[in-house]
Scaffold this active site. Structure first.
Site: not given
Ligand code: URA
Length: 251
Positions: A103-104
């Site tokens: 996930l960013d």
């Protein structure tokens, strides 16, 4: 078959450097015999390994569910930023878990971590079609044309082809996006390509798993029901046979 040094470090009994010294000192025995070479292979199903006379248990499979807060990078280490590993209690760090996919830094929500490499691979691989659903707040509006474009499979500005995906407009500037792959910044790039840049992103579901009340920054182990469900989805019930890890390939 597994290397002895990997077996010992996965079991979390010492650091790599400490293990070298322990091996050299003759502190490790496999089936009663001293082994000093960390590269030696052992059958992890049957070998009896001891360190200073104490049995070293085989690594237990661990699958964790985290509610990742914004501001943490999805990585096992980073020279600048806090990583999702900084949110883990020591007991799980020792089990050599690693994040499943990415996930960013600014993305929140459901993140799995595991020490089961086969499960991690299958959760990520588009071949297994494991759905990942995101809630997004975004600029602009999306409508039926965008829903259709997602359904057909978007082609991004740089030519990247996306698999068919689901876009569900939820209200002004709010949508749910469901994908079965994990390309770099995928959801943000998909939405930007439709003139709806994302300003907030949270993963809400992976397969049948949801956060189900888990607060930001909290982590818990999957319960038996969730583990069975994810194993059914990925064909990963343990113990596995030692052939191909791909159900599409006949062993
Ligand atoms: N898609 C993105 O753009 N970012 C994420 O963190 C996950 C999916």
């Amino acid at each position: 078959m597994q290397r002895l040094d990997k077996y010992l470090s996965d079991a979390g009994c010492a650091s790599r450097r400490e293990l070298k010294a322990l091996l050299r000192a003759g502190a490790v025995r496999v089936n009663g015999l001293v082994v000093t070479d960390g590269a030696a292979k052992l059958d992890e199903q049957t070998a009896a390994v001891t360190l200073n006379g104490q049995p070293v248990e085989r690594r237990r499979r661990v699958v964790l569910l985290m509610n990742k807060p914004a501001g943490y990078v999805t990585s096992t280490e980073d020279p600048r930023d806090l990583t999702v590993m900084d949110l883990l209690p020591e007991q799980w760090k020792k089990q050599a878990v690693a994040p499943v996919g990415r996930l960013d830094k600014q993305t929140e929500g459901l993140l799995l971590l595991t020490n089961d490499g086969v499960l991690a691979h299958r959760l990520i691989s588009p071949r297994y079609r494991v759905e990942k659903s995101y809630y997004a707040r975004h600029e602009g509006e999306v409508g039926p044309d965008d829903v259709q474009a997602f359904r057909e499979g978007l082609v991004l500005g740089d030519g990247t082809r996306c698999l068919p995906a689901r876009l569900e407009p939820l209200g002004p500037g709010e949508s749910r996006i469901t994908v079965t792959e994990g390309k770099y910044h995928q959801v943000r790039r998909m939405m930007a390509s439709r003139g709806a840049p994302v300003v907030y992103l949270r993963r809400e579901r992976e397969g049948m798993l949801t956060l189900n009340g888990l607060g930001p920054g909290q982590v818990r182990e999957l319960n038996a029901e969730e583990t069975a469900a994810i194993d059914r989805l990925c064909g990963t019930a343990v113990p596995r046979d030692s052939g191909s890890d791909d159900p599409l390939v006949q062993n």
